[in-house]
Design a protein around this motif. Sequence first.
Motif, PDB file in Angstrom:
ATOM      1  N   ARG A  89       0.834  -1.213   0.000  1.00 58.80           N
ATOM      2  CA  ARG A  89       0.000   0.000   0.000  1.00 58.80           C
ATOM      3  C   ARG A  89       0.864   1.257   0.000  1.00 58.80           C
ATOM      4  O   ARG A  89       0.598   2.214  -0.749  1.00 58.80           O
ATOM      5  CB  ARG A  89      -0.920  -0.003   1.227  1.00 58.80           C
ATOM      6  N   TRP A 113      -6.703  -5.940   9.100  1.00 59.65           N
ATOM      7  CA  TRP A 113      -6.232  -7.164   8.454  1.00 59.65           C
ATOM      8  C   TRP A 113      -5.765  -8.193   9.480  1.00 59.65           C
ATOM      9  O   TRP A 113      -5.967  -9.399   9.300  1.00 59.65           O
ATOM     10  CB  TRP A 113      -5.110  -6.850   7.465  1.00 59.65           C
ATOM     11  N   ASN A 148     -11.470 -21.343  -4.802  1.00 55.46           N
ATOM     12  CA  ASN A 148     -12.145 -20.042  -4.743  1.00 55.46           C
ATOM     13  C   ASN A 148     -12.481 -19.651  -3.310  1.00 55.46           C
ATOM     14  O   ASN A 148     -13.506 -19.009  -3.050  1.00 55.46           O
ATOM     15  CB  ASN A 148     -13.421 -20.078  -5.591  1.00 55.46           C
ATOM     16  N   THR A 202      -9.642 -15.060  -2.322  1.00 53.37           N
ATOM     17  CA  THR A 202     -10.291 -13.967  -3.056  1.00 53.37           C
ATOM     18  C   THR A 202      -9.998 -12.620  -2.413  1.00 53.37           C
ATOM     19  O   THR A 202      -9.723 -11.627  -3.106  1.00 53.37           O
ATOM     20  CB  THR A 202     -11.815 -14.204  -3.109  1.00 53.37           C
ATOM     21  N   ALA A 203     -10.046 -12.574  -1.072  1.00 52.55           N
ATOM     22  CA  ALA A 203      -9.796 -11.316  -0.354  1.00 52.55           C
ATOM     23  C   ALA A 203      -8.353 -10.848  -0.535  1.00 52.55           C
ATOM     24  O   ALA A 203      -8.098  -9.650  -0.747  1.00 52.55           O
ATOM     25  CB  ALA A 203     -10.120 -11.492   1.126  1.00 52.55           C
ATOM     26  N   LYS A 217      -6.305 -11.614  -2.989  1.00 57.56           N
ATOM     27  CA  LYS A 217      -6.133 -11.229  -4.396  1.00 57.56           C
ATOM     28  C   LYS A 217      -6.695  -9.823  -4.637  1.00 57.56           C
ATOM     29  O   LYS A 217      -6.051  -8.979  -5.279  1.00 57.56           O
ATOM     30  CB  LYS A 217      -6.824 -12.241  -5.307  1.00 57.56           C
ATOM     31  N   LYS A 218      -7.883  -9.570  -4.121  1.00 54.76           N
ATOM     32  CA  LYS A 218      -8.501  -8.262  -4.319  1.00 54.76           C
ATOM     33  C   LYS A 218      -7.672  -7.163  -3.665  1.00 54.76           C
ATOM     34  O   LYS A 218      -7.521  -6.067  -4.230  1.00 54.76           O
ATOM     35  CB  LYS A 218      -9.916  -8.259  -3.732  1.00 54.76           C
ATOM     36  N   GLU A 219      -7.109  -7.436  -2.502  1.00 57.48           N
ATOM     37  CA  GLU A 219      -6.312  -6.420  -1.820  1.00 57.48           C
ATOM     38  C   GLU A 219      -5.044  -6.087  -2.606  1.00 57.48           C
ATOM     39  O   GLU A 219      -4.667  -4.920  -2.720  1.00 57.48           O
ATOM     40  CB  GLU A 219      -5.948  -6.895  -0.412  1.00 57.48           C
ATOM     41  N   GLU A 258      -4.783  -6.380  -5.795  1.00 57.72           N
ATOM     42  CA  GLU A 258      -5.247  -5.671  -6.988  1.00 57.72           C
ATOM     43  C   GLU A 258      -5.466  -4.177  -6.703  1.00 57.72           C
ATOM     44  O   GLU A 258      -5.314  -3.341  -7.602  1.00 57.72           O
ATOM     45  CB  GLU A 258      -6.542  -6.288  -7.509  1.00 57.72           C
ATOM     46  N   ASP A 259      -5.825  -3.849  -5.463  1.00 55.32           N
ATOM     47  CA  ASP A 259      -6.035  -2.446  -5.104  1.00 55.32           C
ATOM     48  C   ASP A 259      -4.727  -1.663  -5.073  1.00 55.32           C
ATOM     49  O   ASP A 259      -4.745  -0.427  -5.184  1.00 55.32           O
ATOM     50  CB  ASP A 259      -6.718  -2.343  -3.734  1.00 55.32           C
ATOM     51  N   VAL A 312      -1.981  -8.646 -11.194  1.00 56.79           N
ATOM     52  CA  VAL A 312      -2.153  -9.641 -10.129  1.00 56.79           C
ATOM     53  C   VAL A 312      -2.645 -10.954 -10.735  1.00 56.79           C
ATOM     54  O   VAL A 312      -3.572 -10.968 -11.545  1.00 56.79           O
ATOM     55  CB  VAL A 312      -3.150  -9.138  -9.063  1.00 56.79           C
ATOM     56  N   ARG A 313      -2.025 -12.032 -10.333  1.00 64.60           N
ATOM     57  CA  ARG A 313      -2.469 -13.340 -10.810  1.00 64.60           C
ATOM     58  C   ARG A 313      -2.374 -14.362  -9.686  1.00 64.60           C
ATOM     59  O   ARG A 313      -1.573 -14.210  -8.761  1.00 64.60           O
ATOM     60  CB  ARG A 313      -1.659 -13.803 -12.024  1.00 64.60           C
TER      61      ARG A 313
END
Length: 569
Positions: free
Chosen positions: A264, A459, A476, A481-482, A484-486, A488-489, A494-495
């Motif tokens: 971040r 977190w 999944n 998922t959480a 990965k999304k973080e 991505e932010d 991101v993969r």
Amino acid sequence: MAKSQSSALVEPVYSSLIALLILVTACVELCDAVTVVDVYRLVQYDLAGVPFGSRLAALNHHAASSLFSSSAAAGAAADLSRTVLILPVRDLNLTFIREYIEEKKPLGGLLLLLPQVFNPQNIDSKDEAGHDSSVGIIKELLLELERLLVHGNIPYPVYFGFEDDHVNAVLADVKKNDVTGQLATATTGGYKLVVTTPEPKKIVSPTIANIQGWLPGLRADEDSNQLPTIAIVASYDTFGAAPALSVGSDSNGSGVVALLEIARLFSILYSNPKTRGRYNLLFALTSGGPYNYNGTQKWLRSLDQRLRETIDYAICLNSIGSISDELWIHVSKPPDNVYIKQIFEGFSSVSEELGLKIGLKHKKINISNPRVAWEHEQFSRLRVTAATLSELSVAPEFLESTGGLSDSRNSVDEVSISRSVKLVAESLARHIYGQEGKNINIFADDSSLSVNPSYIRSWLQFLSTTPRVAPFLSRNDPLITALKKELEDHTAEVRVQHEVLDGMFTFYDSTSSRLHIYQVASVTFDLLLLLVLGSYLITLFSFLVITTRGLDDLISLFRRPTSRKVKTT
């Protein structure tokens, strides 16, 4: 005609009596239930075909509270082959448990009660821990207990539960009964513990998931060479005696939280071309950490070789959240290596400003040894410079200190994580921007680049309530998922990479269940109850027949019918 009327009368009476008997029996059974609680089974796994952990899940035995009988032969081992032993961990005699398990003495089952301070769902656990001087002692006891259970082959169900008013009341009654020296049985009554669950099945092809994200550096127009890369890595999964309780707040929740906060902070710097460094930053959340960092190995081998060659060095974060003023940098290359010196000197300079002590630990790796003690060793095996930052001065043993029962929210300190984040971020920034040795503060407090305690707290809270044993996470899973999304932010490209866990390990399902506790009466009581009910039903039946058909009809019901002989010619 009279006979058919009598039959028509008796049949409804019989039906009524049978219905009444079933109803009474059902009521007795339902009234026996005392409480129902959540319990968590000891892990069951095979390593290279060798079985470990608890091998059974179903439970249906009477309860006891001691390994020994209190009868005339005091101190003698009791026969517990049909008994579930309830033992609070805070009062556990580990020596007796070790002897019992190692000598493979028969036992119907084992229920270990943990203090509420170690309950991942107890949001007040940290406050409670601060007022409980025994927490430190119990932690040490739990570490020894897990070591014993995880590396043992136990042929009966072992469950963990938490102390509460209902369970404590049951345990108090069980202890009172045990004082008489007579274990609870069908003839003496007591409490019965029941877990109804199918026998555990093998988890077929368990997968692990690695998550990576990029922050690309600034390339000059005339620069045709690839930019150097710095990798920040943390393993996010856990392992412990009870998979459903393995939240690993420190190991390695603290490392994951630190990585996300570092991503971040640098995303803010790299969002502006004027402050973007001429280094690529590669962030990786890896899986399979407890299993020789199997996920890290697969992730590294999946990277393009040219990309691996651009990595100047990697910093692996592992267990950096305890209340301590000392951290260690673990390396595989000699301390006089140029990159190792650069890493250590950079961290040492910042650590002095933060009031931290930094030590350097060098440990050679043995390529022929499958045991991988630190995550950076997977990099070293591919000739990539790497180091692990940790509060641990010595590498833990296999499947130990990887997020077990004692590694709960109360074991980590937010301030320590924030300080570790600042140490890593500041050291990397000074290297990226060529400010080594200068007393500057890029991530100064009260600035737009300051460490965010609220972000770290949220977190940490999430990870401290989320079990993360890799074989039990779906492809999944909300956790993956959480994460990965973080990423991505804060990062690009991101993969998620899904791989099959090393075939040496086989895991079994059934990690948690519901424990039903029943209070049962002795056979003597049951016989007396049966006699009373039988007498009542016979009296009721006789009364109904007499009042409707008379005494003669009642007697005729029990009279032997006249036999008829057929005469033959």
